[in-house]
Design an enzyme around this catalytic site. Structure first.
Site, PDB file in Angstrom:
ATOM      1  N   TYR A  91     -45.665 -64.814 -69.913  1.00 22.10           N
ATOM      2  CA  TYR A  91     -45.250 -65.771 -70.925  1.00 22.10           C
ATOM      3  C   TYR A  91     -46.340 -66.839 -71.054  1.00 22.10           C
ATOM      4  CZ  TYR A  91     -41.937 -67.844 -74.108  1.00 22.10           C
ATOM      5  OH  TYR A  91     -41.352 -68.317 -75.236  1.00 22.10           O
ATOM      6  N   LYS A 164     -39.603 -63.767 -73.595  1.00 17.73           N
ATOM      7  CA  LYS A 164     -38.430 -64.576 -73.290  1.00 17.73           C
ATOM      8  C   LYS A 164     -37.406 -63.748 -72.528  1.00 17.73           C
ATOM      9  CE  LYS A 164     -37.908 -68.878 -74.835  1.00 17.73           C
ATOM     10  NZ  LYS A 164     -38.884 -69.898 -74.589  1.00 17.73           N
TER      11      LYS A 164
END
Length: 545
Positions: A91, A164
């Site tokens: 991420y 996510k």
């Protein structure tokens, strides 16, 4: 029985070299794999060595994504073992490089659903095909118009939704077979993408207005029809649409926008943690938010709600906020205000020098804030002069430069500690190392949404929540802010990412309990803690023979 190819190419079933001899016999896999049967431990050790051999973070991410595409259990076992090391790879900040190169590096759709604004009649079919019969409990959807620090990246932004969901599983333990990333391709205003023949999205400018909102409505209708027990998570929508969409659906279904609510919740938790250290009252604070986009206004709304819960009226609470954007302080007559900005404007008549309040420095000098929050993506704008001016008027200034990646941060933690002589209470948007100053080691909290949304979402799903309301949001913020160790000099205002799995579990339990206390659960649930425990997935191989 599934075909050999179907099993080995299904990342939710594939075990690779860990298929037992019995499974190889019963599933028709004899001869398709090397003879030695590995354990998951052996596979994880082997894969981590391969990961370490990659020369840079983007190559490491490509390796991990290939592993993710092949074997979800091994991927999440590896991430479980190395969560602090892997978070910035899968991420922020490395995902930014991946998004920019998505169309050029594309090899696999990663079980995402791709919805095109040009094909509204096939919205339900897209969701159904991508889910492929799986019991979907969590959907993360993006149109990628407003990726923090990057802007509009069209269909390339699907990597945000995929990343996510990885964090949801790694942090909270949602079954990766029960999640669905969704890209809503409404076109793009990114000229670089439109000029790129290899770009995989719609080659036209963004569709807006009724046509856009019709597709959103079709998506929500189909999503709720196909996955009635799911939580719907909105991610990186543009500032003109994000609040409008959230407001339309938030009282009807279990849904939240991470940029508006998630960011606001983490920042509020950090403020509560900071106030636990300084022993001050939230009702006595003045808040300057620098960067009045989706994130900045989401933060303001979350703090506003908390001030009202602390006993202030709406009008009293709003007087604590000063929203600053590229025009300077936002006034009620500032042109082109967004729906989210309008409630946080000030009247010019409040200030003798209203015409001079066009810079952050002028605003700080005039209003003497106790809390300064940056979501501006304007690097270095929390200058030494501004910070020292702020520190001269408050004993423990709370300063959160949250813009990321690193090159966009408003200030560094080390500078803030030095400029305030160790008095500042700091959270940064990107990971920051400890700061040693005058014999004290200062631990720097990261205002990372991953501290909040996995536990929040998991708790909502486990409790089968009908909706998410302010009461539950506040309970989660207090829980996260309460983890701070106020007895230690230099304590961080937020818990470290290294404890992510532990406090995500605690958050999920508190969120689930809040849902049950308010009787907002769709089905009877006897025990919130048990509901969370029962739903938790762990990366272990299950017998398939």
């Amino acid at each position: 029985m599934k075909s050999t190819a179907a099993i080995l190419n299904n990342p939710f079933l594939n075990k690779g070299t860990a298929f037992t001899q019995a499974e190889r016999q019963s599933l028709g896999l004899v001869g398709t794999l090397p003879s030695h049967v590995q354990t998951l431990d052996e596979q994880a050790k082997q894969a981590y060595a391969q990961f370490q051999s990659k020369p840079n973070d983007l190559e490491k991410r490509i390796f991990l994504m290939n592993l993710f595409n092949e074997n979800r259990t091994l991927f999440f076992r590896l991430m479980d073992d190395h969560v602090v090391e892997f978070m910035p790879i899968v991420y922020d900040p490395t995902v930014a490089d991946s998004i920019e190169e998505y169309s050029h590096l594309f090899t696999d759709p990663q079980n995402a659903a791709f919805i095109s604004v040009d094909d509204p009649d096939n919205v339900e079919a897209a969701l159904k095909n991508a889910a492929d019969g799986r019991d979907i409990r969590l959907v993360v959807v993006t149109d990628a118009e407003g990726i923090l620090g990057m802007g509009d990246w069209g269909v390339n932004g699907v990597d945000i939704a995929v990343g996510k969901l990885m964090v949801y599983t790694a942090a909270a333990g949602i079954d990766p077979a029960q999640v669905l990333p969704v890209s809503i391709d409404a076109g793009t205003n990114n000229a670089t993408l439109l000029a790129d023949p290899l770009y995989l999205g719609n080659h036209h400018k963004r569709v807006t207005g009724d046509q856009y909102y019709d597709v959103i409505d079709r998506f929500v209708t189909a999503e709720q029809k196909l996955f009635p027990e799911s939580l719907l998570h909105w991610e990186d929508f543009g500032r003109s649409n994000a609040q409008v969409i959230l407001d339309k659906y938030k009282d009807k279904i279990a849904t939240f926008n991470d940029d508006i609510q998630g960011t606001g919740m983490v920042v509020l938790a950090g403020i509560l943690g900071a106030l636990n250290i300084s022993k001050e009252d939230i009702k006595d604070q003045k808040f300057v938010t620098f960067g009045a986009g989706t994130a900045g206004m989401g933060i303001a709304n979350q703090i506003l709600d908390e001030l009202k819960r602390a006993g202030l009226s709406e009008d009293e609470a709003r007087k604590h906020f000063y929203a600053v954007d590229k025009q300077g302080l936002l006034f009620s007559d500032t042109p082109d205000l967004t729906a989210a900005q309008e409630p946080f404007t000030r009247d010019r008549a409040e200030f003798d020098n209203a015409d001079e309040l066009t810079t952050l420095a002028a605003v700080v000098k005039t209003v003497h804030p106790t809390v300064l929050i940056g979501t501006s993506t304007q690097p270095g704008t929390f200058t030494e002069a501004i910070v020292k001016d702020m520190a001269a008027h408050t004993e423990r200034p709370i300063i959160f430069p949250l813009s990321n990646p690193t090159k966009l941060a408003e200030a560094t933690a080390a500078d803030l500690i030095k400029w305030t002589d160790g008095k500042a209470l700091i959270a940064t948007g990107i990971p920051a190392g400890d700061v040693d100053y005058k014999g004290t080691t200062y631990h720097i909290g990261q205002g990372n949404n991953a501290l909040m949304y996995p536990g929040l979402g998991f708790g909502l799903i486990a409790a089968k929540a009908k909706v998410l309301n302010g009461e539950t949001l506040s309970a989660a913020c207090h829980a996260l802010g309460g983890i701070v160790d106020t007895t230690q000099p230099g304590a961080a205002v937020l818990p470290p990412v290294s404890q992510l799995t532990t406090f995500s579990q605690k958050l999920a339990e508190i969120v689930a309990q809040s849902v049950l206390d308010q009787k907002l659960n769709k089905e009877p649930i006897a025990d919130a803690k048990q509901a969370v425990a029962d739903m938790k997935w762990v990366p272990e191989y299950k017998s398939l023979d």
